[in-house]
Design a protein around this motif. Structure first.
Motif, PDB file in Angstrom:
ATOM      1  N   LEU A   1      -6.356  -6.813   4.585  1.00  0.00           N
ATOM      2  CA  LEU A   1      -7.246  -6.936   5.752  1.00  0.00           C
ATOM      3  C   LEU A   1      -7.721  -8.243   6.072  1.00  0.00           C
ATOM      4  CD1 LEU A   1      -9.274  -5.412   7.791  1.00  0.00           C
ATOM      5  CD2 LEU A   1     -11.013  -5.417   5.989  1.00  0.00           C
TER       6      LEU A   1
ATOM      7  N   ASN B   1      -1.339   6.233   3.395  1.00  0.00           N
ATOM      8  CA  ASN B   1      -0.989   4.806   3.854  1.00  0.00           C
ATOM      9  C   ASN B   1       0.172   4.424   4.723  1.00  0.00           C
ATOM     10  OD1 ASN B   1      -3.249   3.993   2.422  1.00  0.00           O
ATOM     11  ND2 ASN B   1      -2.081   3.643   0.596  1.00  0.00           N
TER      12      ASN B   1
ATOM     13  N   ALA C   1       0.917  -3.716  10.828  1.00  0.00           N
ATOM     14  CA  ALA C   1      -0.513  -4.110  10.116  1.00  0.00           C
ATOM     15  C   ALA C   1      -1.229  -4.643  11.065  1.00  0.00           C
ATOM     16  CB  ALA C   1      -0.228  -4.745   8.879  1.00  0.00           C
TER      17      ALA C   1
ATOM     18  N   SER D   1      -5.613  -3.773  -0.372  1.00  0.00           N
ATOM     19  CA  SER D   1      -5.996  -3.312   1.335  1.00  0.00           C
ATOM     20  C   SER D   1      -6.876  -4.263   1.573  1.00  0.00           C
ATOM     21  CB  SER D   1      -6.398  -1.793   1.107  1.00  0.00           C
ATOM     22  OG  SER D   1      -5.658  -0.894   0.516  1.00  0.00           O
TER      23      SER D   1
ATOM     24  N   LEU E   1      -6.826   1.796   5.919  1.00  0.00           N
ATOM     25  CA  LEU E   1      -6.019   1.432   4.605  1.00  0.00           C
ATOM     26  C   LEU E   1      -7.264   1.482   3.559  1.00  0.00           C
ATOM     27  CD1 LEU E   1      -3.126  -0.653   4.898  1.00  0.00           C
ATOM     28  CD2 LEU E   1      -3.191   1.649   4.394  1.00  0.00           C
ATOM     29  N   CYS E   2      -8.132   0.538   3.977  1.00  0.00           N
ATOM     30  CA  CYS E   2      -9.323   0.158   2.957  1.00  0.00           C
ATOM     31  C   CYS E   2     -10.319   1.390   2.719  1.00  0.00           C
ATOM     32  CB  CYS E   2     -10.328  -0.953   3.497  1.00  0.00           C
ATOM     33  SG  CYS E   2      -9.456  -2.496   3.501  1.00  0.00           S
TER      34      CYS E   2
ATOM     35  N   ALA F   1      -8.359   3.830   0.498  1.00  0.00           N
ATOM     36  CA  ALA F   1      -8.427   3.271  -0.872  1.00  0.00           C
ATOM     37  C   ALA F   1      -9.876   3.661  -1.563  1.00  0.00           C
ATOM     38  CB  ALA F   1      -8.006   2.031  -1.169  1.00  0.00           C
TER      39      ALA F   1
ATOM     40  N   LEU G   1       0.392   2.742   8.478  1.00  0.00           N
ATOM     41  CA  LEU G   1       0.980   1.395   8.661  1.00  0.00           C
ATOM     42  C   LEU G   1       2.166   1.305   9.825  1.00  0.00           C
ATOM     43  CD1 LEU G   1       1.011   0.071   5.063  1.00  0.00           C
ATOM     44  CD2 LEU G   1      -0.361  -0.756   7.380  1.00  0.00           C
TER      45      LEU G   1
ATOM     46  N   PRO H   1       0.710  -1.152   0.015  1.00  0.00           N
ATOM     47  CA  PRO H   1       0.120   0.038   0.281  1.00  0.00           C
ATOM     48  C   PRO H   1       0.815   1.319  -0.041  1.00  0.00           C
ATOM     49  CG  PRO H   1      -0.857  -1.499   1.676  1.00  0.00           C
ATOM     50  CD  PRO H   1       0.217  -1.987   1.162  1.00  0.00           C
TER      51      PRO H   1
ATOM     52  N   LEU I   1      -5.205  -0.645  -5.483  1.00  0.00           N
ATOM     53  CA  LEU I   1      -4.633  -0.412  -3.959  1.00  0.00           C
ATOM     54  C   LEU I   1      -5.866  -0.768  -3.107  1.00  0.00           C
ATOM     55  CD1 LEU I   1      -2.691   1.024  -2.117  1.00  0.00           C
ATOM     56  CD2 LEU I   1      -4.014   3.177  -2.433  1.00  0.00           C
TER      57      LEU I   1
ATOM     58  N   SER J   1      -5.344  -0.288  11.473  1.00  0.00           N
ATOM     59  CA  SER J   1      -4.556   0.434  10.236  1.00  0.00           C
ATOM     60  C   SER J   1      -5.231  -0.160   8.857  1.00  0.00           C
ATOM     61  CB  SER J   1      -3.137   0.101  10.586  1.00  0.00           C
ATOM     62  OG  SER J   1      -2.945  -1.066  10.637  1.00  0.00           O
ATOM     63  N   CYS J   2      -5.524  -1.500   8.828  1.00  0.00           N
ATOM     64  CA  CYS J   2      -6.085  -2.038   7.636  1.00  0.00           C
ATOM     65  C   CYS J   2      -7.436  -1.694   7.387  1.00  0.00           C
ATOM     66  CB  CYS J   2      -6.062  -3.817   7.746  1.00  0.00           C
ATOM     67  SG  CYS J   2      -4.524  -4.420   7.730  1.00  0.00           S
TER      68      CYS J   2
END
Lengths: 118, 504
Positions: B50, B121, B76, B46, B84-85, B88, B125, B8, B42, B80-81
């Motif tokens: 996850l 990102n 991770a 992500s 990230l999702c 994105a 992370l 990511p 991305l 944080s995941c």
């Protein structure tokens, strides 16, 4: 040495904060620069002030902490880039807005007069 | 070691570089498609990350194989995941909207956008506080340039304020880091959490000072009350896709608060436990109220949406201060909801503004919008969701917030202010909606129509609200699992620093 170092950081911070509170972009840029100098010195001091500290393991009993030096290098580089960006932005703002006040317009005449007499 | 964690960060970085190469840089279409495809990729990465983390539990990546606490690590975990999702998903909407023409109003839109994604990102992370600072700077310098994208007086003025404030924030951040490094001797978040337990008494005040300076920095990024004055002007003057992406920027501040004040100064920290709560609680409540008043007082629609961001930040910060699993789960769910809906509203505000001619998005009588049914429906859906009316995700989020505060100290303050601010938001939105769509002066209609990509972007972000409602069960379970993992500080320390021995 500690006192001198602390006084230097304090003086730089005070000057930086004072200049940052000014109304025009140029003093603000200089103020931010001074503040970042103070911060860099401060980071350097976080590894403790240490005279004649060795860097290579096994050569001495007295070592210098290498991490703050790496941190300070990173902080200097980033601060440098950011200041360069801010200078260009200030010039752009001067061109776009027609003056160099941080709010984009000069304050009302009453305040301006008071500023001049100071 | 799981190399997926780095993707990511590397994917947006390489995409940005690729877009700047001549064969792609000189063709607007290629730039757009590459940027959109990379962002979609991305999102896929992500989600895969996850799912992997959900199975494996917390995983970290040691850069250069320097084991913690000596090297920099990327961590991770579920929190944080999820972020990230979220990023994105939001970015795909924003970039699709930007690709409908907004990106050609200035240069380097797509590379800057990708660099900003890289910074965001990275900030989610990283498992190292100094590295967090570096990623903050990466995302900030991209955001400075994006903010001024397309130029104009308003943007220049807002950018000057934004840059100066954030540079000051960076200086304070560095001071705090230096204090914490000087006292704890480490900047690895898990190691700091461990070192805080063994802190000698005479360093207590220093660590506290450092922690509270961090609080100031994150409060500036998250726009909590005394430090929020920059937000409405900045967000309202940014171009639409940029403002939509910026909806996640305040949430980075909230995320950092969550990370620092539940992991480092969590339950194991003894006298320093929860030292930010007594500050976050009242100022969060005040932010919420002030944001709601700002919604009522806004003269134009974009400022109104920016104030909605403030309301959501206020409610999140209050819940961060509650410090229990239910509260953190509610924070995660509500973050996802509020970020995506605020992003959708920023895009919608731009659509409405382009169709209203000279009046733009000012809340005054003006000519009729060209597609009142389409825009009106989108507006109503967004408004229902953001104000927290059933059945959309805002309602579920608000219920989770209210439930999480049950039994907390001062629960009635939270309930009263949260419900009052919801009411104010509802009034403000209905007033804005009726002005925008119904107070028309009989001039002829505009020519502009919504482009397919723009419509897709708004629907994409809006569909999140629907998905968050339909899959509310599994998603709340996920956020509860994430909150449990976040609260399990000892487990985190054990998995990152296995040699650290047994904790008290």
């Amino acid at each position: 040495m500690e006192t001198l170092f602390a006084l230097c950081i304090g003086f730089l911070t005070a000057c930086g904060v004072f200049l940052m509170l000014r109304g025009r972009t140029f003093p603000v840029v200089v103020g931010l620069t001074m503040l970042s100098y103070a911060v860099n010195l401060f980071i350097f001091a976080s590894g403790r002030l240490n005279l004649k500290g060795a860097v290579v393991l096994g050569t001495s009993d007295n070592y210098a902490d290498p991490l703050p030096q790496a941190l300070v290098l990173t902080a200097i580089v980033i601060g440098f880039a950011m200041t360069a960006f801010l200078v260009i932005l200030a010039i752009r703002a001067r061109a776009d807005l027609g003056n160099d006040h941080v709010d984009g317009s000069m304050p009302a005449p009453r305040h301006a007069k008071r500023e001049r007499t100071k | 070691m799981n190399h997926l964690i780095l993707v990511p960060i590397l994917l947006p970085f390489l995409t940005a570089l690729l877009i700047m190469l001549p064969p792609i840089h000189y063709s607007p279409q290629r730039r757009r498609w590459l940027s959109m495809i990379a962002t979609a990729l991305l999102l896929v990465v992500s989600v895969v990350l996850l799912l992997t983390i959900q199975q494996q539990g917390l995983t970290f990546y040691a850069l250069g194989n320097w084991q913690p606490p000596f090297g920099i690590i990327m961590v991770a975990d579920l929190v944080s995941c999820i972020m990230l999702c979220l990023t994105a998903f939001l970015a795909l909407g924003a970039i699709s909207y930007g690709s409908a023409g907004e990106d050609e109003k200035g240069s380097f839109f797509h590379p800057l956008f990708q660099f900003q994604l890289m910074g965001i990102n990275g900030a989610f992370l990283t498992g190292d506080l100094f590295n967090l600072f570096v990623f903050f700077e990466v995302l900030l310098i991209a955001s400075y340039a994006l903010l001024i994208h397309a130029g104009g007086k308003n943007k220049t003025r807002a950018t000057v304020h934004y840059v100066i404030l954030n540079l000051t924030g960076s200086a304070v951040f560095l001071l705090a880091l230096a204090i914490l490094y000087g006292t704890l001797g480490t900047l690895n978040i898990a190691d700091m959490a461990l070192k805080v337990t063994q802190l000698p008494d005479d360093n207590l005040m220093l660590v506290k000072a450092g922690a509270l300076m961090l609080l100031i920095v994150f409060a500036l990024k998250a726009a909590i009350l005394p430090l929020q004055f920059w937000l409405p002007a900045t967000y309202a003057s940014a171009s639409a896709p940029v403002a939509a992406l910026f909806a996640v920027m305040t949430k980075i501040g909230v995320y950092a608060l969550l990370r620092v004040f539940t992991t480092i100064f969590g339950e194991q920290a003894g006298p320093l436990q929860g030292l930010a709560n007594s500050w976050l609680w009242p100022f969060g409540l005040a932010t919420m109220l002030l944001g709601a008043i700002g919604v009522l007082a806004s003269q134009d629609f974009r400022k109104l949406v920016a104030n909605l961001v403030l309301v959501s930040v206020g409610s999140l910060v209050v819940l961060v201060a509650v410090q229990n699993t239910a509260a953190h789960a509610a924070v995660l769910y509500y973050t996802v909801h509020s970020t995506l809906i605020c992003g959708a509203l920023f895009l919608l505000a731009d659509l409405i503004a382009t169709q209203r001619g000279k009046a733009q998005d000012r809340l005054v009588a003006a000519r009729r919008v060209n597609q009142p049914v389409l825009l009106g429906t989108l507006f109503v859906l967004c408004a229902i969701s953001v104000a927290g009316l059933p059945p959309l995700s805002g309602f579920i989020g608000k219920v989770m917030l209210l439930q999480a505060a049950f039994g907390a100290n001062g629960q009635y303050w939270l309930w009263a202010i949260l419900l009052l601010s919801s009411l104010l938001v509802l009034i403000g939105l209905s007033r804005a909606g009726s002005t925008l769509f119904w107070r028309v002066s009989g001039m002829q209609k505009a020519e502009e129509r919504v482009q397919p990509l723009q419509l897709f972007a708004v629907l994409w972000l809006l569909s999140a609200s629907l998905l968050l409602m339909v899959f509310a069960g599994p998603l709340t379970e996920l956020s509860f699992a994430a909150a449990r993992q976040l609260a399990d500080v000892l487990g985190t320390i054990q998995s990152i620093l296995p040699g650290s021995g047994v904790l008290p």
